[in-house]
Write a protein that holds these residues in place. Structure first.
Motif, mmCIF file in Angstrom:
data_model
loop_
_atom_site.group_PDB
_atom_site.id
_atom_site.type_symbol
_atom_site.label_atom_id
_atom_site.label_comp_id
_atom_site.label_asym_id
_atom_site.label_seq_id
_atom_site.Cartn_x
_atom_site.Cartn_y
_atom_site.Cartn_z
ATOM 1 N N TYR A 131 20.404 32.594 39.963
ATOM 2 C CA TYR A 131 19.198 31.802 39.751
ATOM 3 C C TYR A 131 19.340 30.852 38.559
ATOM 4 N N HIS A 132 20.032 31.314 37.516
ATOM 5 C CA HIS A 132 19.908 30.622 36.229
ATOM 6 C C HIS A 132 21.233 30.140 35.650
ATOM 7 N N PHE A 133 22.233 29.979 36.513
ATOM 8 C CA PHE A 133 23.559 29.635 36.011
ATOM 9 C C PHE A 133 23.588 28.289 35.278
ATOM 10 N N ALA A 134 22.628 27.405 35.607
ATOM 11 C CA ALA A 134 22.652 26.068 35.006
ATOM 12 C C ALA A 134 22.115 26.066 33.569
ATOM 13 N N PHE A 135 21.566 27.171 33.144
ATOM 14 C CA PHE A 135 20.941 27.223 31.809
ATOM 15 C C PHE A 135 21.461 28.439 31.059
ATOM 16 N N ASP A 136 22.596 28.323 30.446
ATOM 17 C CA ASP A 136 23.183 29.501 29.812
ATOM 18 C C ASP A 136 22.635 29.660 28.400
ATOM 19 N N GLY B 246 16.950 40.407 41.640
ATOM 20 C CA GLY B 246 18.344 40.702 41.301
ATOM 21 C C GLY B 246 19.047 41.478 42.408
ATOM 22 N N GLY B 247 18.353 41.741 43.512
ATOM 23 C CA GLY B 247 19.012 42.368 44.660
ATOM 24 C C GLY B 247 18.380 43.668 45.111
ATOM 25 N N MET B 248 17.077 43.846 44.904
ATOM 26 C CA MET B 248 16.379 45.065 45.350
ATOM 27 C C MET B 248 17.166 46.305 44.913
ATOM 28 N N ARG B 249 17.506 46.327 43.649
ATOM 29 C CA ARG B 249 18.275 47.470 43.097
ATOM 30 C C ARG B 249 17.306 48.550 42.652
ATOM 31 N N THR C 7 12.359 47.789 51.756
ATOM 32 C CA THR C 7 13.599 48.206 52.419
ATOM 33 C C THR C 7 14.599 47.069 52.309
ATOM 34 N N CYS C 8 15.822 47.404 51.922
ATOM 35 C CA CYS C 8 16.834 46.364 51.728
ATOM 36 C C CYS C 8 18.147 46.770 52.376
ATOM 37 N N ILE C 9 18.734 45.828 53.109
ATOM 38 C CA ILE C 9 20.101 46.007 53.598
ATOM 39 C C ILE C 9 20.989 45.107 52.754
ATOM 40 N N GLU C 10 21.912 45.701 52.031
ATOM 41 C CA GLU C 10 22.862 44.894 51.263
ATOM 42 C C GLU C 10 24.154 44.794 52.049
ATOM 43 N N VAL C 11 24.631 43.591 52.258
ATOM 44 C CA VAL C 11 25.896 43.410 52.984
ATOM 45 C C VAL C 11 27.004 43.063 51.984
ATOM 46 N N TYR C 12 28.241 43.145 52.446
ATOM 47 C CA TYR C 12 29.360 42.843 51.544
ATOM 48 C C TYR C 12 29.497 41.350 51.286
ATOM 49 N N ALA D 250 15.524 35.665 63.414
ATOM 50 C CA ALA D 250 14.284 36.433 63.269
ATOM 51 C C ALA D 250 13.090 35.602 63.728
ATOM 52 N N TYR D 251 13.101 34.320 63.377
ATOM 53 C CA TYR D 251 12.015 33.419 63.789
ATOM 54 C C TYR D 251 11.848 33.445 65.308
ATOM 55 N N GLU D 252 12.967 33.341 65.991
ATOM 56 C CA GLU D 252 12.899 33.304 67.465
ATOM 57 C C GLU D 252 12.364 34.614 68.043
ATOM 58 N N ARG D 253 12.437 35.687 67.259
ATOM 59 C CA ARG D 253 11.912 36.990 67.710
ATOM 60 C C ARG D 253 10.541 37.300 67.115
ATOM 61 N N GLY D 254 9.942 36.314 66.457
ATOM 62 C CA GLY D 254 8.574 36.496 65.958
ATOM 63 C C GLY D 254 8.465 37.181 64.606
ATOM 64 N N VAL D 255 9.517 37.031 63.787
ATOM 65 C CA VAL D 255 9.477 37.614 62.436
ATOM 66 C C VAL D 255 9.860 36.543 61.425
ATOM 67 N N PHE D 256 9.055 36.428 60.358
ATOM 68 C CA PHE D 256 9.481 35.545 59.270
ATOM 69 C C PHE D 256 10.211 36.390 58.237
ATOM 70 N N SER D 257 11.447 35.984 57.940
ATOM 71 C CA SER D 257 12.264 36.698 56.967
ATOM 72 C C SER D 257 12.886 35.680 56.038
ATOM 73 N N ARG D 258 13.183 36.092 54.827
ATOM 74 C CA ARG D 258 13.874 35.176 53.921
ATOM 75 C C ARG D 258 14.952 35.950 53.161
ATOM 76 N N PRO D 259 16.080 36.192 53.851
ATOM 77 C CA PRO D 259 17.163 36.881 53.158
ATOM 78 C C PRO D 259 17.695 35.994 52.025
ATOM 79 N N PHE D 260 18.234 36.613 50.995
ATOM 80 C CA PHE D 260 18.855 35.813 49.928
ATOM 81 C C PHE D 260 20.172 36.478 49.526
ATOM 82 N N LEU D 261 21.147 35.634 49.234
ATOM 83 C CA LEU D 261 22.468 36.123 48.825
ATOM 84 C C LEU D 261 22.956 37.214 49.794
ATOM 85 N N LYS D 262 23.142 38.439 49.294
ATOM 86 C CA LYS D 262 23.677 39.503 50.164
ATOM 87 C C LYS D 262 22.585 40.466 50.617
ATOM 88 N N TYR D 263 21.328 40.023 50.536
ATOM 89 C CA TYR D 263 20.219 40.953 50.756
ATOM 90 C C TYR D 263 19.299 40.497 51.890
#
Ligand SMILES: Cc1ncc(COP(=O)(O)O)c(C=O)c1O
Length: 394
Positions: free
Chosen positions: A148-153, A192-195, A338-343, A355-368
């Motif tokens: 999220y914030h890499f541009a502002f160290d 930060g990833g549903m940790r 509930t979170c599925i983390e992928v590699y 998901a949209y085509e199946r009638g669900v709005f989802s917004r996955p981000f990064l690996k989550y």
């Protein structure tokens, strides 16, 4: 032209246009969608709730807003009184603001000035790795999310530790006389990833903060109002400062509150003007926001939302426990999350449209890929969300 959030405007795909919303559903011209992310986790009562809408309309008939500088009004008085009894311990002093990020800024300013008022110099903040506390500058600084914030160290006075007791103890040993606060998203780190982590860590943090008079801040902007399966994590371990946002107003109007305990408030309460908290957002204590927050809390209690969340958690376990795929690193469940983390984040490319085509709005981000549903969701819709997530891997 609208400048959209977190997007490369040159390459972003067109957003779905919503023409109506009711209950857990979003409507586009051609699709009915279950909102599986509760509009960034805030819409806990669902859309177009008749009582919430009425509360706003009724207040609007009186007045929509007056500033809190030199003025006050009944909705803000009633909300602060309600929060005083609704929240645990002596978290009694409510400072309102217009968004979660600003609520966090206020908490950090309180912690710094608490020490200044006591005549101590304690410039440092302890925070967690993978933390997310909002997008304003100080909130970013205590965050630890490169994506999220890499541009502002900007991490001058902040130490980040993992959620491990040994790291916590080591940090306190090293820095206890320099730390003004320890800020955490308790139990569940969202952006930060549903940790998810253990309550023991927070119990030990409470002990160390008390021992060294370091203020413990819980940023419950995302976790507050039941998301972890607890009303507030603050019910289990009591912080010195609590920040609430998002679900505070049921998602109807942006608002937040930074709630301090007696000890913190006392450090500002003096005959010296310089000990006052110098902060005052224009829209703090907005009357429409207070009216809808009061109604939302009433519904939360009356409709026993905690049992609804327990049911969501049970169904989540029933549907998702044991679900595996070589591309999946872990499936995590806590309360209404509930979170599925992928590699590999590429695994999730295209899932939103699927998901949209199946009638669900989802917004996955990064690996989550995740679900944080409105608490009013019915079993059939909840199962449909999980089926859609599972189907993607088949
Ligand atoms: C834990 C946490 N703190 C703060 C914020 C910032 O809240 P807002 O977007 O209302 O500024 C968020 C937003 O997602 C959050 O998850």
């Amino acid at each position: 032209m609208i400048w959209y959030p977190y997007e490369q405007m040159k390459t972003m795909k067109a957003p779905y246009e919503i023409v109506d919303a009711e209950g857990v559903y979003l409507y586009t011209e051609d699709q009915k969608l279950i909102d599986s992310v509760s509009s960034w986790w805030c819409m806990i009562h669902g859309y177009k709730h008749p009582e919430l809408t009425a509360a706003i309309k009724e207040q609007a008939d009186h007045f929509c807003h007056v500033m809190l500088g030199g003025l006050t009004h009944e909705p803000v008085q009633r909300l602060s009184q309600k929060l005083q009894t609704f929240l645990p311990g002596d978290l009694d002093y409510c400072f309102f603001s217009d968004s979660g990020s600003v609520g966090v800024e206020v908490a950090l300013k309180m912690a710094l000035q608490y020490n200044t008022n006591l005549g101590r110099k304690r410039p440092m903040v302890l925070a967690l790795e993978h933390a997310y506390h909002g997008d304003t500058f100080k909130a970013m600084e205590v965050g630890d999310d490169e994506d999220y914030h890499f541009a502002f160290d900007e991490k001058k006075e902040v130490v980040h530790i993992p959620t491990e007791v040994s790291a916590l103890e080591e940090a306190f040993e090293k820095y206890h006389d320099k730390l003004n606060c320890f800020i955490v998203e308790p139990l569940l780190q969202g952006a930060g990833g549903m940790r998810m982590y253990d309550i023991f860590f927070l119990e030990r943090a409470r002990q160390l903060c008390s021992q060294y008079d370091v203020l413990l801040i819980f940023d419950e902007v995302a976790t507050g109002f039941g998301r972890t399966g607890n009303r507030f994590v603050a019910d289990l371990v009591l912080p010195d400062i609590l920040v609430l946002g998002k679900a505070l107003t049921g998602g109807y109007i942006g608002h937040a509150v930074t709630v301090a305990n007696h000890k913190v408030f006392q450090a500002f309460y003096s005959d010296d003007d310089r000990h006052a908290l110098m902060h005052g957002p224009t829209f703090m204590g907005n009357a429409l926001a207070c009216a809808v927050a009061l109604k939302g809390i009433e519904i939360f209690e009356r409709e026993d939302y905690m049992s609804k969340i327990k049911r969501i958690e049970e169904i989540s376990h029933r549907e998702m426990d044991g679900f595996t795929d070589p591309r999946i690193k872990e499936v995590r469940i806590m309360g209404g999350c509930t979170c599925i983390e992928v590699y590999d984040s590429k695994t999730l490319e295209g899932f939103q449209q699927f998901a949209y085509e199946r009638g669900v709005f989802s917004r996955p981000f990064l690996k989550y890929m995740y679900a944080m549903v409105p608490y009013i969701i019915g079993e059939e819709d909840l199962v449909k969300i999980f089926d859609t997530m599972k189907e993607w891997f088949r």
